[in-house]
Design a protein around this motif. Structure first.
Motif, PDB file in Angstrom:
ATOM      1  N   MET A 343       0.856  -1.186   0.000  1.00  0.00           N
ATOM      2  CA  MET A 343       0.000   0.000   0.000  1.00  0.00           C
ATOM      3  C   MET A 343       0.892   1.236   0.000  1.00  0.00           C
ATOM      4  O   MET A 343       2.115   1.124  -0.066  1.00  0.00           O
ATOM      5  CB  MET A 343      -0.934  -0.038   1.210  1.00  0.00           C
ATOM      6  CG  MET A 343      -1.852  -1.251   1.217  1.00  0.00           C
ATOM      7  SD  MET A 343      -2.917  -1.330   2.670  1.00  0.00           S
ATOM      8  CE  MET A 343      -3.774  -2.871   2.343  1.00  0.00           C
ATOM      9  N   GLY A 344       0.271   2.389   0.090  1.00  0.00           N
ATOM     10  CA  GLY A 344       1.047   3.613   0.011  1.00  0.00           C
ATOM     11  C   GLY A 344       2.001   3.831   1.162  1.00  0.00           C
ATOM     12  O   GLY A 344       2.937   4.620   1.052  1.00  0.00           O
ATOM     13  N   ASN A 345       1.770   3.145   2.284  1.00  0.00           N
ATOM     14  CA  ASN A 345       2.609   3.368   3.464  1.00  0.00           C
ATOM     15  C   ASN A 345       3.319   2.111   3.946  1.00  0.00           C
ATOM     16  O   ASN A 345       3.809   2.068   5.076  1.00  0.00           O
ATOM     17  CB  ASN A 345       1.782   3.965   4.603  1.00  0.00           C
ATOM     18  CG  ASN A 345       0.702   3.023   5.108  1.00  0.00           C
ATOM     19  OD1 ASN A 345       0.448   1.966   4.517  1.00  0.00           O
ATOM     20  ND2 ASN A 345       0.044   3.393   6.197  1.00  0.00           N
ATOM     21  N   GLY A 346       3.330   1.060   3.137  1.00  0.00           N
ATOM     22  CA  GLY A 346       4.008  -0.152   3.571  1.00  0.00           C
ATOM     23  C   GLY A 346       3.387  -1.401   2.989  1.00  0.00           C
ATOM     24  O   GLY A 346       2.466  -1.333   2.162  1.00  0.00           O
ATOM     25  N   THR A 347       3.888  -2.546   3.425  1.00  0.00           N
ATOM     26  CA  THR A 347       3.426  -3.841   2.949  1.00  0.00           C
ATOM     27  C   THR A 347       2.856  -4.641   4.112  1.00  0.00           C
ATOM     28  O   THR A 347       3.444  -4.664   5.203  1.00  0.00           O
ATOM     29  CB  THR A 347       4.591  -4.614   2.292  1.00  0.00           C
ATOM     30  OG1 THR A 347       5.070  -3.852   1.178  1.00  0.00           O
ATOM     31  CG2 THR A 347       4.132  -5.980   1.797  1.00  0.00           C
ATOM     32  N   TYR A 348       1.719  -5.293   3.879  1.00  0.00           N
ATOM     33  CA  TYR A 348       1.004  -6.004   4.936  1.00  0.00           C
ATOM     34  C   TYR A 348       0.622  -7.406   4.471  1.00  0.00           C
ATOM     35  O   TYR A 348       0.299  -7.612   3.300  1.00  0.00           O
ATOM     36  CB  TYR A 348      -0.271  -5.236   5.322  1.00  0.00           C
ATOM     37  CG  TYR A 348       0.003  -3.807   5.711  1.00  0.00           C
ATOM     38  CD1 TYR A 348       0.310  -3.472   7.020  1.00  0.00           C
ATOM     39  CD2 TYR A 348      -0.005  -2.794   4.748  1.00  0.00           C
ATOM     40  CE1 TYR A 348       0.590  -2.156   7.379  1.00  0.00           C
ATOM     41  CE2 TYR A 348       0.281  -1.483   5.092  1.00  0.00           C
ATOM     42  CZ  TYR A 348       0.574  -1.163   6.413  1.00  0.00           C
ATOM     43  OH  TYR A 348       0.859   0.136   6.756  1.00  0.00           O
TER      44      TYR A 348
END
Length: 369
Positions: A343-348
């Motif tokens: 995503m725009g702020n990291g990976t989950y």
């Protein structure tokens, strides 16, 4: 119902066994505790009063599959609950850290709340996940956009006609606020009703005091480390989380009387306490995989809330009651298996969801509608 996998006083051997099953990818069939499949292959509502979107712990899930394959299939529209089927407006997710046991509050560099009694640093990850959903061009959210309610959508429908109202792609994130409710300790074993009352308290706290304000609202009730909300640590019906709405009379403790209209909420235990049975290291190894199950669970309940806001008025499998995420839970391999979503702020780490238009599970999907 929900993504779940936990044990109550499970022995070391049992936990190791569950971890081995996960590592081996043994749990590859799909299904839901909404209607656990028995050895004879029939549907058994063994896991009742647990909210919706509920999935049993890994060990119990494997036991439910013994002797039978729990099949996935097409979802149909439930006709709506009070006219509501899906969350067809921009979702707004409110996180509620429930109870003084979370400890002393702090703030990290990203503006997320942190807590002294959060040994896995799970609280800021939950906040970041919901800040990330709908950003960076992620397509995990696309799967949910094929489902709808409104004009022309009749009970039993399997597709959405022109003019219907789809779940929107949640542009710019779904995170709407956070509240640390430390006015009292969270119950050692909160009932479904108590969790719903806390969600009602949150609605008032955030100023969502009308049905219209709660049309797109979703309250995630996060219980602290060491508690056992709704007896999620049961050895026979253990789970990791569930979602529901205030009007469900099967909630433990009964439905919640509301002065703000119907509202959606979830029971999010501190399920790292369950170890592998709640997805610790389900995909990733070591420290990086500690919160695999945490983010999978949070995503599972969110995706089911937006497609079945007030269960079961939205989209479910009519043969067994499963919702979209139930049908694709615990997949380690194959199309739509759990994996990393950027995503725009990291990976989950997230799991896939059932896609009617491709007749299978999908971790990502183009936006529809």
């Amino acid at each position: 119902m929900t993504l779940g996998f936990i044990s109550r006083h499970r022995t070391t051997a049992a936990i190791v066994g569950a971890a081995a099953l996960a590592a081996a990818g043994a749990v590859i069939s799909t299904g839901s505790a909404s209607a656990a499949t028995t050895a004879g292959g029939s549907s058994s509502h063994a896991f009742t009063n647990r909210g919706h979107g509920y999935m049993p712990e890994l060990a119990n899930w494997k036991a439910a599959q013994k002797g039978a394959r729990h099949t996935s299939g097409t979802l149909t529209y439930g006709g709506g609950t009070g006219g509501v089927g899906v969350m067809d407006v921009q979702p707004k997710v409110y996180l509620v850290f429930y109870g003084s046991q979370w400890g002393t509050q702090g703030t990290d560099a990203n503006g997320n709340l942190t807590f002294s009694n959060d040994p896995y640093n799970a609280a800021p990850v939950a906040q970041n996940l919901f800040k990330g959903i709908g950003t960076g061009g992620e397509q995990w959210s696309g799967t949910m956009t094929q489902y709808c309610d409104g004009a022309g959508v009749t009970k039993g429908a399997t597709t959405c006609p022109a003019g219907s109202s789809h779940v929107p792609y949640p542009s710019n994130g779904v995170y709407a606020g956070v509240w640390y409710d430390n006015t009292a300790a969270s119950p050692a074993q909160a009932t479904g009703n108590q969790l719903g009352v806390e969600a009602l308290n949150a609605a008032h706290h955030f100023g969502n005091t009308t049905s219209a304000a709660n049309r797109g609202a979703y309250y995630v009730i996060l219980s602290p480390h060491g508690t056992n909300p709704d007896n999620y640590q049961s050895t026979t019906t253990g789970f990791c989380a569930w979602h529901d709405y205030n009007g469900d009379s099967t909630l433990t403790g009964g439905a919640v009387t509301s002065d703000v209209g119907n509202f959606a909420f979830s029971n999010q235990p501190y399920n790292m306490d369950a170890g592998a049975n709640c997805g610790v290291n389900f995909i990733n190894s070591g420290t990086s995989g500690t919160l695999d199950g945490w983010t999978m669970t949070l995503g599972h309940e969110y995706s089911e809330t937006v497609t079945d806001q007030f269960p079961a008025g939205g989209w479910t499998n009519p043969s067994n009651g499963q919702e979209n995420a139930d049908e694709c839970a615990w997949l380690k391999t194959g199309t739509g298996a759990a994996g990393s979503v950027t995503m725009g702020n990291g990976t989950y780490t997230l799991q896939g969801s059932w896609s009617n238009d491709t007749n299978g599970c999908a971790l990502t999907h183009p936006t529809v509608g």
